[in-house]
Design a protein around this motif. Structure first.
Motif, short mmCIF file in Angstrom:
data_model
loop_
_atom_site.label_atom_id
_atom_site.label_comp_id
_atom_site.label_asym_id
_atom_site.label_seq_id
_atom_site.Cartn_x
_atom_site.Cartn_y
_atom_site.Cartn_z
N ALA A 136 0.83 -1.20 0.00
CA ALA A 136 0.00 0.00 0.00
C ALA A 136 0.87 1.25 0.00
O ALA A 136 2.00 1.25 0.47
CB ALA A 136 -0.92 0.01 1.21
N VAL A 137 0.31 2.32 -0.54
CA VAL A 137 0.96 3.63 -0.54
C VAL A 137 0.05 4.59 0.20
O VAL A 137 -1.10 4.81 -0.21
CB VAL A 137 1.21 4.13 -1.98
N VAL A 138 0.54 5.14 1.30
CA VAL A 138 -0.29 5.97 2.16
C VAL A 138 0.38 7.32 2.37
O VAL A 138 1.55 7.40 2.73
CB VAL A 138 -0.53 5.30 3.53
N ALA A 139 -0.37 8.39 2.13
CA ALA A 139 0.10 9.75 2.37
C ALA A 139 -0.37 10.21 3.74
O ALA A 139 -1.49 9.88 4.17
CB ALA A 139 -0.44 10.69 1.29
N VAL A 140 0.48 10.95 4.44
CA VAL A 140 0.15 11.48 5.76
C VAL A 140 0.36 12.99 5.74
O VAL A 140 1.48 13.46 5.60
CB VAL A 140 1.01 10.84 6.87
N ALA A 141 -0.73 13.73 5.86
CA ALA A 141 -0.66 15.19 5.89
C ALA A 141 -0.54 15.64 7.34
O ALA A 141 -1.29 15.20 8.20
CB ALA A 141 -1.92 15.79 5.26
N GLY A 142 0.43 16.51 7.61
CA GLY A 142 0.71 16.90 8.98
C GLY A 142 1.59 15.89 9.67
O GLY A 142 1.44 15.61 10.86
N PRO A 155 3.66 15.20 16.67
CA PRO A 155 3.72 13.95 17.42
C PRO A 155 2.80 12.87 16.87
O PRO A 155 3.19 11.71 16.76
CB PRO A 155 3.32 14.36 18.83
N ALA A 156 1.57 13.22 16.50
CA ALA A 156 0.65 12.24 15.92
C ALA A 156 1.14 11.78 14.56
O ALA A 156 1.02 10.59 14.22
CB ALA A 156 -0.76 12.82 15.82
N GLY A 157 1.69 12.70 13.80
CA GLY A 157 2.23 12.34 12.49
C GLY A 157 3.41 11.39 12.61
O GLY A 157 3.51 10.43 11.84
N ARG A 158 4.28 11.65 13.56
CA ARG A 158 5.43 10.76 13.77
C ARG A 158 4.96 9.34 14.11
O ARG A 158 5.47 8.36 13.58
CB ARG A 158 6.30 11.29 14.90
N ALA A 159 3.97 9.25 15.00
CA ALA A 159 3.46 7.94 15.39
C ALA A 159 2.82 7.24 14.20
O ALA A 159 2.96 6.02 14.03
CB ALA A 159 2.46 8.09 16.53
N ALA A 160 2.11 7.99 13.37
CA ALA A 160 1.46 7.39 12.20
C ALA A 160 2.49 6.89 11.19
O ALA A 160 2.34 5.80 10.63
CB ALA A 160 0.52 8.40 11.56
N LEU A 161 3.53 7.68 10.94
CA LEU A 161 4.58 7.24 10.02
C LEU A 161 5.18 5.92 10.50
O LEU A 161 5.37 4.98 9.71
CB LEU A 161 5.68 8.29 9.90
N LEU A 162 5.49 5.84 11.79
CA LEU A 162 6.08 4.64 12.36
C LEU A 162 5.16 3.43 12.20
O LEU A 162 5.57 2.36 11.76
CB LEU A 162 6.39 4.85 13.84
N ARG A 163 3.89 3.61 12.57
CA ARG A 163 2.95 2.48 12.56
C ARG A 163 2.66 2.00 11.13
O ARG A 163 2.58 0.78 10.87
CB ARG A 163 1.65 2.87 13.27
N LEU A 164 2.45 2.93 10.21
CA LEU A 164 2.15 2.56 8.83
C LEU A 164 3.35 1.87 8.18
O LEU A 164 3.18 0.90 7.43
CB LEU A 164 1.73 3.79 8.04
N ALA A 165 4.55 2.35 8.48
CA ALA A 165 5.75 1.69 7.96
C ALA A 165 5.88 0.29 8.53
O ALA A 165 6.23 -0.66 7.82
CB ALA A 165 6.99 2.53 8.28
N GLU A 166 5.58 0.14 9.81
CA GLU A 166 5.63 -1.17 10.46
C GLU A 166 4.65 -2.14 9.81
O GLU A 166 4.93 -3.34 9.68
CB GLU A 166 5.30 -1.02 11.94
N VAL A 195 4.31 8.39 2.56
CA VAL A 195 4.76 9.68 2.03
C VAL A 195 4.16 10.77 2.91
O VAL A 195 2.95 11.00 2.90
CB VAL A 195 4.32 9.87 0.57
N GLY A 196 5.01 11.42 3.69
CA GLY A 196 4.52 12.44 4.61
C GLY A 196 4.67 13.84 4.05
O GLY A 196 5.51 14.10 3.18
N SER A 197 3.84 14.74 4.55
CA SER A 197 4.00 16.16 4.22
C SER A 197 3.82 16.98 5.48
O SER A 197 3.15 16.57 6.42
CB SER A 197 2.99 16.61 3.15
#
Length: 261
Positions: A22-28, A32-43, A49-51
């Protein structure tokens, strides 16, 4: 989360590669919430792809996710989501570079409040309307076609319980959150209609919290209880869990991570 079924569902998503490919974009993504989301989605196996509008904190968040999950594809791009053309260009680049977009997690936030209703400063509304409403409009309009092309497209908005029961000192914030929810539910109706008799294949869902808490906040206020707050790690688990359920089950729904008011 207090519901045992929800806890079991979240535990089941941990480390099982449910988002492989899957390819998931994260806005924001820089907060702190964005960091946690990047970590969990990568896991979970996603290409993420964050912005963010702050290049330094975005780079730190991307580096942290890469370091925590060796081999994970996590990238970042500074995007002005108040510019609709910039949002469209960002969505187009992701789909061109990766061949698909399976999700947009909207974590752009901001808060302004007052001591009372009559003390409300309408300048707060001017700011929050941009941060909490305009960015949702721009990302949803930019990404909805790509999400519709995916067989597991998800648009995930993080909202607040105050949108359902506003308090006197949070008029501007609650009104902006309510507007963002209404806009997201309209996107959900678009997905529902596009699915026809077979039902939607893509979904727009709202995760509702009272407020968020993270380790730095606890360190700053060691005696605070943060009653009813959702830890950003638990929020990230819930975000990943949206892909665990069929589109028809989550589309157009508010998924509560705190007690309903």
């Amino acid at each position: 989360m207090s519901d045992r079924t929800d806890e079991a569902s979240l535990e089941a998503t941990m480390g099982n590669g449910t988002l492989d490919g899957a390819v998931v974009a994260v806005a924001g993504a820089g907060g702190p919430a964005g960091r946690a989301a990047l970590l969990r989605l990568a896991e979970a196996g996603a290409t993420v792809v964050g912005s963010d509008n702050d290049p330094q904190r975005l780079a730190e968040a991307v580096d942290a996710a890469r370091s925590a999950h060796g081999g994970a594809t996590v990238t970042g791009e500074t995007v002005d989501l108040l510019d609709p053309a910039a949002a469209r260009d960002w969505a187009g680049r992701i789909e061109k570079d990766h061949g698909r977009v399976d999700g947009l997690v909207h974590l752009v936030g901001g808060w302004r409040g007052s001591a009372s209703f009559t003390a409300t400063d309408l300048a707060d509304w001017d700011l929050l309307e941009k941060l909490l409403v305009r960015t949702v409009q721009h990302t949803s309009l930019a990404f909805h076609e790509a999400l519709q092309r995916s067989d597991r497209g998800r648009y995930v908005l993080i909202s607040a319980a105050g949108a359902t029961r506003p308090t006197a000192g949070n008029a501007a914030y609650s009104a902006a959150k309510a507007a963002a929810e209404a806009w997201t539910l309209a996107l959900a109706d678009h997905f529902r209609k596009a699915g026809g008799e077979q039902g939607p294949t893509s979904a727009a869902a709202i995760l509702v919290v009272k407020a968020l808490v993270h380790d730095a906040m606890r360190a700053e206020r060691p005696n605070a209880k943060f009653a009813g707050f959702t830890d950003v790690k638990d929020l990230a688990e819930a975000v990943a869990g949206v892909w665990q359920k069929p589109a028809a089950e989550v589309n157009g729904n508010r998924l509560w991570l705190t007690e309903k008011p």
